[in-house]
Design a protein around this motif. Sequence first.
Motif, PDB file in Angstrom:
ATOM      1  N   ALA A 121     -14.126   0.169 -63.586  1.00 56.35           N
ATOM      2  CA  ALA A 121     -12.839  -0.114 -62.949  1.00 56.35           C
ATOM      3  C   ALA A 121     -11.781   0.873 -63.422  1.00 56.35           C
ATOM      4  O   ALA A 121     -10.894   1.259 -62.670  1.00 56.35           O
ATOM      5  CB  ALA A 121     -12.411  -1.546 -63.244  1.00 56.35           C
TER       6      ALA A 121
ATOM      7  N   LYS B 136      -7.977  -4.133 -58.769  1.00 55.01           N
ATOM      8  CA  LYS B 136      -8.608  -4.380 -57.468  1.00 55.01           C
ATOM      9  C   LYS B 136     -10.093  -3.999 -57.549  1.00 55.01           C
ATOM     10  O   LYS B 136     -10.984  -4.725 -57.107  1.00 55.01           O
ATOM     11  CB  LYS B 136      -7.874  -3.532 -56.412  1.00 55.01           C
ATOM     12  N   ARG B 137     -10.326  -2.857 -58.160  1.00 57.61           N
ATOM     13  CA  ARG B 137     -11.694  -2.366 -58.287  1.00 57.61           C
ATOM     14  C   ARG B 137     -12.529  -3.321 -59.162  1.00 57.61           C
ATOM     15  O   ARG B 137     -13.705  -3.570 -58.900  1.00 57.61           O
ATOM     16  CB  ARG B 137     -11.631  -0.966 -58.904  1.00 57.61           C
ATOM     17  N   TYR B 138     -11.891  -3.842 -60.182  1.00 63.78           N
ATOM     18  CA  TYR B 138     -12.564  -4.805 -61.074  1.00 63.78           C
ATOM     19  C   TYR B 138     -13.054  -6.008 -60.268  1.00 63.78           C
ATOM     20  O   TYR B 138     -14.201  -6.427 -60.400  1.00 63.78           O
ATOM     21  CB  TYR B 138     -11.569  -5.230 -62.157  1.00 63.78           C
ATOM     22  N   ASP B 139     -12.168  -6.526 -59.419  1.00 58.61           N
ATOM     23  CA  ASP B 139     -12.554  -7.689 -58.601  1.00 58.61           C
ATOM     24  C   ASP B 139     -13.686  -7.335 -57.633  1.00 58.61           C
ATOM     25  O   ASP B 139     -14.600  -8.117 -57.422  1.00 58.61           O
ATOM     26  CB  ASP B 139     -11.345  -8.219 -57.814  1.00 58.61           C
ATOM     27  N   GLU B 140     -13.600  -6.138 -57.056  1.00 60.15           N
ATOM     28  CA  GLU B 140     -14.661  -5.712 -56.136  1.00 60.15           C
ATOM     29  C   GLU B 140     -16.002  -5.616 -56.856  1.00 60.15           C
ATOM     30  O   GLU B 140     -17.029  -6.062 -56.360  1.00 60.15           O
ATOM     31  CB  GLU B 140     -14.333  -4.336 -55.531  1.00 60.15           C
ATOM     32  N   LEU B 141     -15.957  -5.022 -58.054  1.00 54.21           N
ATOM     33  CA  LEU B 141     -17.211  -4.838 -58.806  1.00 54.21           C
ATOM     34  C   LEU B 141     -17.804  -6.177 -59.253  1.00 54.21           C
ATOM     35  O   LEU B 141     -19.019  -6.330 -59.311  1.00 54.21           O
ATOM     36  CB  LEU B 141     -16.964  -3.947 -60.025  1.00 54.21           C
ATOM     37  N   ARG B 142     -16.936  -7.114 -59.543  1.00 53.28           N
ATOM     38  CA  ARG B 142     -17.425  -8.450 -59.931  1.00 53.28           C
ATOM     39  C   ARG B 142     -18.245  -9.077 -58.813  1.00 53.28           C
ATOM     40  O   ARG B 142     -19.155  -9.852 -59.054  1.00 53.28           O
ATOM     41  CB  ARG B 142     -16.236  -9.379 -60.216  1.00 53.28           C
ATOM     42  N   ASN B 143     -17.856  -8.719 -57.586  1.00 53.99           N
ATOM     43  CA  ASN B 143     -18.582  -9.249 -56.441  1.00 53.99           C
ATOM     44  C   ASN B 143     -19.735  -8.344 -56.024  1.00 53.99           C
ATOM     45  O   ASN B 143     -20.351  -8.546 -54.989  1.00 53.99           O
ATOM     46  CB  ASN B 143     -17.632  -9.417 -55.246  1.00 53.99           C
ATOM     47  N   ASN B 144     -19.949  -7.314 -56.793  1.00 51.58           N
ATOM     48  CA  ASN B 144     -21.007  -6.365 -56.449  1.00 51.58           C
ATOM     49  C   ASN B 144     -21.833  -6.082 -57.703  1.00 51.58           C
ATOM     50  O   ASN B 144     -21.968  -4.946 -58.149  1.00 51.58           O
ATOM     51  CB  ASN B 144     -20.360  -5.095 -55.900  1.00 51.58           C
TER      52      ASN B 144
END
Length: 330
Positions: A66, A289-297
Amino acid sequence: MRILSGVQPSGKLHIGNYFGAIRQFVDLQHKGHGLYFIADLHALTTIRNADTMRELVFDVALNFLALGLDPARATLFRQSDIAEVAELSWVLSTVTPMGLLERAHSFKDKTAKGISPDHGLFAYPVLMAADILIYHSDVVPVGKDQKQHLEITRDIAVKFNQTYCPGFDPATGKGGVLKLPEPMIMDDTAVVPGTDGEKMSKSYGNTIDLFGPEKETRKRIMGIKTDSTPLEAPKNPDTCNVFALLKLFAKPEELAEIRAQYQKGGVGYGDFKKRLADMFFAAFGPARKRYDELRNNQDYVHQVLRDGAARAREIAVQVMDQVRAATGLR
Ligand code: ADP
Ligand code: TRP
């Protein structure tokens, strides 16, 4: 140039960790081949719960990605994925004098506090030496607290080379199997203060976390300790915790303007704190934002770690082969 460092999976990252360490790691990926690993084997000396371990290890990977670590450029991996590290650690322990480990601060501090040390903690610097030496690392960026561990690493490498490499010259470091690494002690002159004005640290409960929930983060920023100078009165920026944190985020012109507002009076600490909160979210918004995306990926993150391990292993296998040949294990 091969740059290597390890990070313990020890909890949520805060802005002190970012400005004091992670930012440098991310910047260094442009200066050479960066190898960054999550030190899960080291963390076994303190984390004794499997779910906690998995969660924290994953979180470090998320944090790095992130915050801008580019897996196409740098290698991010989990320490325990490279089995050769544990093998080298054993070989090194057979050339490591007990006295060297007994003098280590990490061990002395814990025993002085009455914590009964286990063998893992005692042997910790040997494992750290193996981490570094197995990748023929040139440069190892670390905080000041790790300086002694790097000196021990060099001592162990010299000892190994002197024992097993007839042509080794300790003065130049040439002719050995193990390469002597150079420490890069990261600048810690700018210690980031916590919400209470002490050094920001997760052990003091005074942190502003990078990826905490927005509401909670704003609340923590609004709760930063200040003195009781009234709103109208002039304030001293150089003794103010809020200003110390604003310095990390504000551009020079902006900081000069804020300084002038402090000195003139008429603006309350609450306003400076709001400004700090806005700057925090502007600076870390994209990373959050990227952290949240990666959590879902999660699959992607696991794939990055697997690819990283494969690349790191390519180097480790070669160095370990040389060590086996030099010692007669093969
Ligand atoms: P903590 O004190 O929260 O446990 P660590 O000791 O795990 O943090 O530190 C990890 C890295 O972050 C180290 O390289 C350390 O130098 C850096 N660091 C931690 N706190 C700060 C701070 N308040 N200011 C600057 N750097 C910091
Ligand atoms: N001991 C380091 C710390 O606590 C982490 C670490 C383990 C490390 N192995 C390393 C750092 C090798 C640099 C190189 O922060």
